[in-house]
Scaffold this motif. Structure first.
Motif, PDB file in Angstrom:
ATOM      1  N   VAL A 327       0.243  41.502  26.304  1.00  0.00           N
ATOM      2  CA  VAL A 327       1.337  40.619  26.193  1.00  0.00           C
ATOM      3  C   VAL A 327       1.050  39.710  25.227  1.00  0.00           C
ATOM      4  N   THR A 328       1.742  39.575  24.305  1.00  0.00           N
ATOM      5  CA  THR A 328       1.443  38.466  23.282  1.00  0.00           C
ATOM      6  C   THR A 328       2.247  37.029  23.725  1.00  0.00           C
ATOM      7  N   MET A 329       1.799  36.099  22.963  1.00  0.00           N
ATOM      8  CA  MET A 329       2.131  34.852  23.656  1.00  0.00           C
ATOM      9  C   MET A 329       3.698  34.549  23.990  1.00  0.00           C
ATOM     10  N   TYR A 359      14.227  33.658  13.941  1.00  0.00           N
ATOM     11  CA  TYR A 359      13.830  32.382  14.519  1.00  0.00           C
ATOM     12  C   TYR A 359      12.384  32.111  14.989  1.00  0.00           C
ATOM     13  N   TRP A 360      11.829  31.208  14.561  1.00  0.00           N
ATOM     14  CA  TRP A 360      10.238  31.070  14.973  1.00  0.00           C
ATOM     15  C   TRP A 360      10.230  29.599  15.283  1.00  0.00           C
ATOM     16  N   GLY A 361       9.623  29.227  16.459  1.00  0.00           N
ATOM     17  CA  GLY A 361       9.438  27.750  16.834  1.00  0.00           C
ATOM     18  C   GLY A 361       8.015  27.319  16.898  1.00  0.00           C
ATOM     19  N   THR A 368      -2.823  31.698  16.043  1.00  0.00           N
ATOM     20  CA  THR A 368      -3.136  32.613  17.257  1.00  0.00           C
ATOM     21  C   THR A 368      -2.619  33.962  17.243  1.00  0.00           C
ATOM     22  N   MET A 369      -1.401  34.247  16.673  1.00  0.00           N
ATOM     23  CA  MET A 369      -0.994  35.415  16.624  1.00  0.00           C
ATOM     24  C   MET A 369      -1.756  36.267  15.646  1.00  0.00           C
ATOM     25  N   HIS A 370      -2.135  35.594  14.487  1.00  0.00           N
ATOM     26  CA  HIS A 370      -2.978  36.527  13.519  1.00  0.00           C
ATOM     27  C   HIS A 370      -4.217  36.921  14.307  1.00  0.00           C
ATOM     28  N   MET A 371      -4.930  36.000  14.879  1.00  0.00           N
ATOM     29  CA  MET A 371      -6.160  36.286  15.360  1.00  0.00           C
ATOM     30  C   MET A 371      -6.234  37.243  16.423  1.00  0.00           C
ATOM     31  N   VAL A 372      -5.123  37.243  17.320  1.00  0.00           N
ATOM     32  CA  VAL A 372      -4.931  38.206  18.327  1.00  0.00           C
ATOM     33  C   VAL A 372      -4.658  39.900  17.771  1.00  0.00           C
ATOM     34  N   GLU A 373      -3.752  39.569  16.605  1.00  0.00           N
ATOM     35  CA  GLU A 373      -3.522  40.975  15.947  1.00  0.00           C
ATOM     36  C   GLU A 373      -4.545  41.698  15.446  1.00  0.00           C
ATOM     37  N   LYS A 374      -5.480  40.694  14.824  1.00  0.00           N
ATOM     38  CA  LYS A 374      -6.756  41.263  14.026  1.00  0.00           C
ATOM     39  C   LYS A 374      -7.604  42.004  15.294  1.00  0.00           C
ATOM     40  N   ILE A 375      -7.770  41.416  16.385  1.00  0.00           N
ATOM     41  CA  ILE A 375      -8.610  41.930  17.451  1.00  0.00           C
ATOM     42  C   ILE A 375      -8.098  43.133  18.224  1.00  0.00           C
ATOM     43  N   LEU A 376      -6.722  43.061  18.207  1.00  0.00           N
ATOM     44  CA  LEU A 376      -5.944  44.239  18.786  1.00  0.00           C
ATOM     45  C   LEU A 376      -6.017  45.401  17.910  1.00  0.00           C
ATOM     46  N   SER A 377      -6.026  45.284  16.617  1.00  0.00           N
ATOM     47  CA  SER A 377      -5.988  46.299  15.813  1.00  0.00           C
ATOM     48  C   SER A 377      -7.207  46.966  15.867  1.00  0.00           C
ATOM     49  N   SER A 384      -2.219  48.891  23.975  1.00  0.00           N
ATOM     50  CA  SER A 384      -0.784  48.895  23.516  1.00  0.00           C
ATOM     51  C   SER A 384      -0.486  47.402  23.518  1.00  0.00           C
ATOM     52  N   VAL A 385       0.224  47.048  22.545  1.00  0.00           N
ATOM     53  CA  VAL A 385       0.775  45.567  22.438  1.00  0.00           C
ATOM     54  C   VAL A 385       2.147  45.467  22.886  1.00  0.00           C
ATOM     55  N   LEU A 386       2.434  44.634  23.707  1.00  0.00           N
ATOM     56  CA  LEU A 386       3.870  44.181  24.186  1.00  0.00           C
ATOM     57  C   LEU A 386       4.064  42.921  23.248  1.00  0.00           C
ATOM     58  N   ASN A 387       4.658  43.051  22.426  1.00  0.00           N
ATOM     59  CA  ASN A 387       4.908  41.881  21.258  1.00  0.00           C
ATOM     60  C   ASN A 387       6.097  41.443  21.778  1.00  0.00           C
ATOM     61  N   ILE A 388       6.074  40.460  22.996  1.00  0.00           N
ATOM     62  CA  ILE A 388       7.237  39.815  23.362  1.00  0.00           C
ATOM     63  C   ILE A 388       7.772  38.516  22.703  1.00  0.00           C
ATOM     64  N   THR A 389       6.819  37.975  21.790  1.00  0.00           N
ATOM     65  CA  THR A 389       6.975  36.702  21.154  1.00  0.00           C
ATOM     66  C   THR A 389       8.426  36.480  20.770  1.00  0.00           C
ATOM     67  N   GLN A 390       8.643  37.218  19.356  1.00  0.00           N
ATOM     68  CA  GLN A 390       9.974  36.987  18.754  1.00  0.00           C
ATOM     69  C   GLN A 390      10.918  37.080  19.751  1.00  0.00           C
ATOM     70  N   LEU A 391      11.335  38.194  20.622  1.00  0.00           N
ATOM     71  CA  LEU A 391      12.278  38.370  21.314  1.00  0.00           C
ATOM     72  C   LEU A 391      12.446  37.261  22.221  1.00  0.00           C
TER      73      LEU A 391
HETATM   74  C1  LIG Z   1       4.184  40.593  16.775  1.00  0.00           C
HETATM   75  O1  LIG Z   1       5.583  40.582  15.840  1.00  0.00           O
HETATM   76  C2  LIG Z   1       5.329  39.710  14.983  1.00  0.00           C
HETATM   77  C3  LIG Z   1       6.826  39.574  14.488  1.00  0.00           C
HETATM   78  O2  LIG Z   1       7.755  39.380  15.361  1.00  0.00           O
HETATM   79  C4  LIG Z   1       4.146  39.843  13.912  1.00  0.00           C
HETATM   80  O3  LIG Z   1       4.238  38.578  13.202  1.00  0.00           O
HETATM   81  C5  LIG Z   1       3.078  39.798  14.811  1.00  0.00           C
HETATM   82  O4  LIG Z   1       1.820  39.722  13.885  1.00  0.00           O
HETATM   83  C6  LIG Z   1       3.007  40.659  15.800  1.00  0.00           C
HETATM   84  N1  LIG Z   1       1.925  40.413  16.584  1.00  0.00           N
HETATM   85  C7  LIG Z   1       0.970  41.598  17.094  1.00  0.00           C
HETATM   86  C8  LIG Z   1      -0.220  41.502  17.789  1.00  0.00           C
HETATM   87  O5  LIG Z   1       1.317  42.763  16.838  1.00  0.00           O
END
Ligand SMILES: *[C@@H]1O[C@H](CO)[C@@H](O)[C@H](O)[C@H]1NC(C)=O
Ligand SMILES: *[C@@H]1O[C@H](CO)[C@@H](O)[C@H](O)[C@H]1NC(C)=O
Ligand SMILES: *[C@@H]1O[C@H](CO)[C@@H](O)[C@H](O)[C@H]1NC(C)=O
Ligand SMILES: *[C@@H]1O[C@H](CO)[C@@H](O)[C@H](O)[C@H]1NC(C)=O
Ligand SMILES: *[C@@H]1O[C@H](CO)[C@@H](O)[C@H](O)[C@H]1NC(C)=O
Ligand SMILES: *[C@@H]1O[C@H](CO)[C@@H](O)[C@H](O)[C@H]1NC(C)=O
Ligand SMILES: *[C@@H]1O[C@H](CO)[C@@H](O)[C@H](O)[C@H]1NC(C)=O
Length: 444
Positions: A327-329, A359-361, A368-377, A384-391
């Motif tokens: 689950v993302t941040m 909207y992104w605050g 942090t998100m980029h680092m997490v994405e790199k490792i998960l990919s 499986s990613v639950l990308n709950i951050t944006q929502l």
């Molecule tokens: C989650 O979604 C955002 C866009 O809302 C994207 O920028 C980010 O890379 C995604 N994160 C992951 C870990 O996939």
């Protein structure tokens, strides 16, 4: 980042900031024994990576002088700057193993919140005997209940409709375990509340609060569990009640203490984020025999921890037998000027979601998100990613603010200015975490 913010915008009362950090770390656990939270500076720099050595993570310690696991009494004999040791990368062959394709033609994480007081909430706050006093906002006086009536609607498809019977059938004979911090604990409570109503009271049980807390449903021979492991790797903060906050020591190269508890779960839902936002962090490597620590900023330390966690996932999970989710941040809403320029508040008294798409605050840290994405990919279909951050970013209305139980006594000064002690980090239930669980249901 949260701290840098407070320094730059010094008109925001420091006390309020400290309180928020306190809430971040302490919710759901009785922290009244912790008296002092020191402000740390977050400027520890990382040395150039020329001396980098690679460490194979998650190996049992054979040394007689290094403790097998860290506990809350561990201390550093000395501390120096991080010299650049790295966790050995996950097997590069995994890169070829593409993420599950074809299943999802639509990005369910991109969409909007739709007001729906017909189907929502999915359960009533007072009907859930396992509800937490930190999340029961209505019980604690929240007058507006609009936050319970929103449904997440992806742009190009529909989510599978929540069906409690179907969920129990998926869980039959299985262990579903949430592993992480208090945000993840909130998602676990949400799941238990969503699931418990159809199980007769004498056919279900909840174990006492402990590092591992277990909800059991007899007739399905299934459990829904929560393991407190806010940093994923072994640390001195792994006691759910007594964590030390002013000196955070982690073992960057090992999840073994926790994985021994989670390894037999069938479905694992991990998170980690907020506890890394208060740097620096002390690293005590497994092969360190003299208690010498290194110091690293929160993001760098989180990356090491995520690598160790990813190593465990890569070598222990066969996606046919085990399902692993990350689950993302979870975003915070500490500064109302970010969605309403010129205002001075936070999430207190917010009654509706943010409508502005994308909207992104500042509560969601992009590096942090980029680092997490790199490792998960790199883990491909093993996670499986639950990308709950944006929502969740849209849901400035979803936090408890002042409508929860606070363990510490609030001063008259605080009480006279509610925003100074508002919890804008966690989420009311029923509410946003139910949506995260509907997404989990969608992917199971
Ligand atoms: C989650 O979604 C955002 C866009 O809302 C994207 O920028 C980010 O890379 C995604 N994160 C992951 C870990 O996939
Ligand atoms: C929390 O700690 C305080 C003081 O130590 C105590 O009075 C209170 O009963 C504790 N609450 C719980 C739920 O343990
Ligand atoms: C749902 O919301 C509408 C519009 O606010 C209101 O008129 C209606 O009474 C509500 N229904 C219920 C069941 O709360
Ligand atoms: C919640 O309570 C109301 C009124 O008591 C009831 O009409 C509604 O059906 C309940 N909702 C759920 C999901 O149990
Ligand atoms: C929920 O799932 C069960 C079992 O799969 C099914 O029999 C039932 O019709 C579903 N209910 C709804 C409302 O879709
Ligand atoms: C219950 O589930 C566990 C796995 O979680 C399994 O080992 C056990 O055999 C099951 N018991 C029954 C009676 O099905
Ligand atoms: C701290 O260092 C001293 C001297 O190097 C050593 O004797 C002692 O065992 C160390 N303590 C720990 C906890 O490793």
């Amino acid at each position: 980042m949260m701290q840098r913010w407070s320094r730059k915008r010094s008109h925001f009362p420091l006390a309020a900031f400290v309180l928020l950090v306190f809430i971040a770390c302490s919710i759901l656990y009785n922290e009244s024994s912790i008296q002092h939270i020191h402000e740390h500076s977050d400027h520890v720099s990382r040395k150039p990576e020329t001396t980098a050595a690679y460490i194979k993570p998650n190996l049992p310690t054979h040394s007689t002088r290094a403790p097998e696991f860290l506990d809350r009494f561990v201390s550093c004999n000395s501390t120096r700057v991080y010299i650049g040791k790295k966790i050995r990368l996950v097997d590069p062959k995994l890169k070829l193993d593409r993420r599950r394709e074809g299943l999802e033609s639509c990005d369910v994480f991109s969409g909007k919140w739709v007001f729906d007081n017909i189907s929502y909430p999915l359960y009533n706050e007072s009907d859930c005997p396992y509800m937490s006093d930190q999340l029961a906002c209505h019980k604690h006086g929240r007058p507006d209940l609009g936050y319970q009536y929103w449904r997440w609607q992806p742009h190009n498809c529909n989510l599978k409709r929540w069906n409690v019977t179907e969920m129990w059938e998926k869980l039959r004979g299985k262990r579903l375990m949430f592993v992480g911090d208090s945000l993840n604990r909130g998602q676990w409570i949400s799941m238990v509340c969503l699931l418990q109503s159809v199980i007769p009271a004498d056919k279900r049980s909840m174990s006492p609060n402990a590092p591992l807390t277990i909800f059991r449903a007899e007739e399905y021979n299934a459990t829904v569990e929560f393991l407190w492991a806010p940093l994923l790797v072994d640390s001195n903060s792994d006691d759910p009640v007594n964590h030390r906050l002013n000196e955070r020591i982690i073992r960057p190269d090992s999840v073994l203490k926790h994985s021994s508890k989670w390894e037999h779960a069938d479905i694992l839902v991990f998170n980690t984020y907020l506890w890394w936002r208060q740097g620096p962090v002390k690293l005590l490597w497994s092969d360190e025999e003299n208690g010498a620590c290194e110091e690293l900023d929160g993001l760098g330390a989180m990356e090491l921890a995520m690598e160790s966690w990813a190593d465990w996932v890569a070598s222990n999970s066969n996606s046919h037998e085990k399902q692993v989710f990350f689950v993302t941040m979870s975003p915070t809403h500490l500064w109302s000027r970010e969605w309403e320029p010129g205002s001075e508040g936070n999430c207190y008294s917010e009654k509706s979601p943010i409508a502005r798409e994308g909207y992104w605050g500042s509560g969601s840290d992009l590096p942090t998100m980029h680092m997490v994405e790199k490792i998960l990919s790199r883990l491909g279909s093993k996670v499986s990613v639950l990308n709950i951050t944006q929502l969740s970013e849209y849901r400035k209305d979803g936090h408890p603010s002042i409508y929860r139980k606070f363990w510490e006594t609030l001063s008259t000064k605080q009480l006279s200015d509610p925003k100074t002690y508002s919890d804008c980090i966690h989420w009311c239930l029923p509410g946003v975490p139910d949506g995260w669980n509907e997404l989990l249901f969608h992917f199971l």
